[in-house]
Design a protein around this motif. Structure first.
Motif, PDB file in Angstrom:
ATOM      1  N   LEU A  34      -1.212  -3.146  -4.925  1.00 21.29           N
ATOM      2  CA  LEU A  34      -1.435  -1.725  -4.669  1.00 21.29           C
ATOM      3  C   LEU A  34      -0.233  -0.900  -5.111  1.00 21.29           C
ATOM      4  N   GLN A  35       0.963  -1.415  -4.891  1.00 24.36           N
ATOM      5  CA  GLN A  35       2.177  -0.733  -5.361  1.00 24.36           C
ATOM      6  C   GLN A  35       2.148  -0.578  -6.877  1.00 24.36           C
ATOM      7  N   GLU A  36       1.737  -1.628  -7.557  1.00 26.54           N
ATOM      8  CA  GLU A  36       1.665  -1.592  -9.026  1.00 26.54           C
ATOM      9  C   GLU A  36       0.628  -0.569  -9.494  1.00 26.54           C
ATOM     10  N   LEU A  37      -0.519  -0.539  -8.828  1.00 28.20           N
ATOM     11  CA  LEU A  37      -1.553   0.434  -9.182  1.00 28.20           C
ATOM     12  C   LEU A  37      -1.041   1.862  -8.993  1.00 28.20           C
ATOM     13  N   LEU A  38      -0.353   2.114  -7.887  1.00 29.92           N
ATOM     14  CA  LEU A  38       0.178   3.452  -7.628  1.00 29.92           C
ATOM     15  C   LEU A  38       1.255   3.831  -8.635  1.00 29.92           C
ATOM     16  N   ARG A  39       2.088   2.868  -9.014  1.00 32.53           N
ATOM     17  CA  ARG A  39       3.150   3.147  -9.983  1.00 32.53           C
ATOM     18  C   ARG A  39       2.563   3.463 -11.353  1.00 32.53           C
ATOM     19  N   ILE A  40       1.700   2.606 -11.831  1.00 35.91           N
ATOM     20  CA  ILE A  40       1.129   2.800 -13.172  1.00 35.91           C
ATOM     21  C   ILE A  40       0.191   4.004 -13.204  1.00 35.91           C
ATOM     22  N   GLY A  41      -0.679   4.122 -12.202  1.00 39.14           N
ATOM     23  CA  GLY A  41      -1.611   5.248 -12.159  1.00 39.14           C
ATOM     24  C   GLY A  41      -0.898   6.580 -12.021  1.00 39.14           C
ATOM     25  N   GLY A  42       0.106   6.636 -11.157  1.00 40.08           N
ATOM     26  CA  GLY A  42       0.868   7.870 -10.981  1.00 40.08           C
ATOM     27  C   GLY A  42       1.616   8.261 -12.243  1.00 40.08           C
ATOM     28  N   PHE A  43       2.249   7.291 -12.878  1.00 43.04           N
ATOM     29  CA  PHE A  43       2.984   7.575 -14.112  1.00 43.04           C
ATOM     30  C   PHE A  43       2.036   8.040 -15.216  1.00 43.04           C
ATOM     31  N   ALA A  44       0.873   7.399 -15.327  1.00 42.76           N
ATOM     32  CA  ALA A  44      -0.086   7.780 -16.364  1.00 42.76           C
ATOM     33  C   ALA A  44      -0.584   9.212 -16.157  1.00 42.76           C
ATOM     34  N   LEU A  45      -0.853   9.574 -14.912  1.00 42.80           N
ATOM     35  CA  LEU A  45      -1.337  10.927 -14.652  1.00 42.80           C
ATOM     36  C   LEU A  45      -0.245  11.967 -14.883  1.00 42.80           C
ATOM     37  N   ILE A  46       0.989  11.651 -14.537  1.00 38.58           N
ATOM     38  CA  ILE A  46       2.100  12.570 -14.805  1.00 38.58           C
ATOM     39  C   ILE A  46       2.284  12.747 -16.308  1.00 38.58           C
ATOM     40  N   LEU A  47       2.203  11.651 -17.051  1.00 34.41           N
ATOM     41  CA  LEU A  47       2.336  11.717 -18.506  1.00 34.41           C
ATOM     42  C   LEU A  47       1.219  12.556 -19.116  1.00 34.41           C
TER      43      LEU A  47
END
Length: 88
Positions: A34-47
């Protein structure tokens, strides 16, 4: 387009900031996936929010449509992936 970019940025930063603390029904401190999903998903949306800000000033309809589609699909993917981590 600017409002869309702001919304994407807010959702992305919210997900990215909540990697180490519980939110809603989720507790990412106990679940590395879940931490990995939040990190990757959050970064992708910010980008995508940053790209949307740049595209908003170009006024190229094809690029605007493409970033709208990619943003909607990635947000939907992240939210559907979060369903997997709901407590049973």
């Amino acid at each position: 387009m600017i409002v869309y970019a702001i919304i994407l940025g807010i959702i992305g930063s919210y997900l990215y900031r909540h990697q180490q603390r519980p939110f809603l029904l989720f507790n990412p401190t106990n679940n590395p996936a879940l931490q990995e999903l939040l990190r990757i998903g959050g970064f992708a949306l910010i980008l995508m929010a940053l790209i949307a800000f740049v595209i908003a000033w170009t006024h190229v309809v094809l690029l605007i449509g493409l970033i709208l589609l990619l943003g909607c699909l990635s947000t939907t993917f992240v939210l559907l992936a979060l369903l997997h981590f709901l407590p049973k």
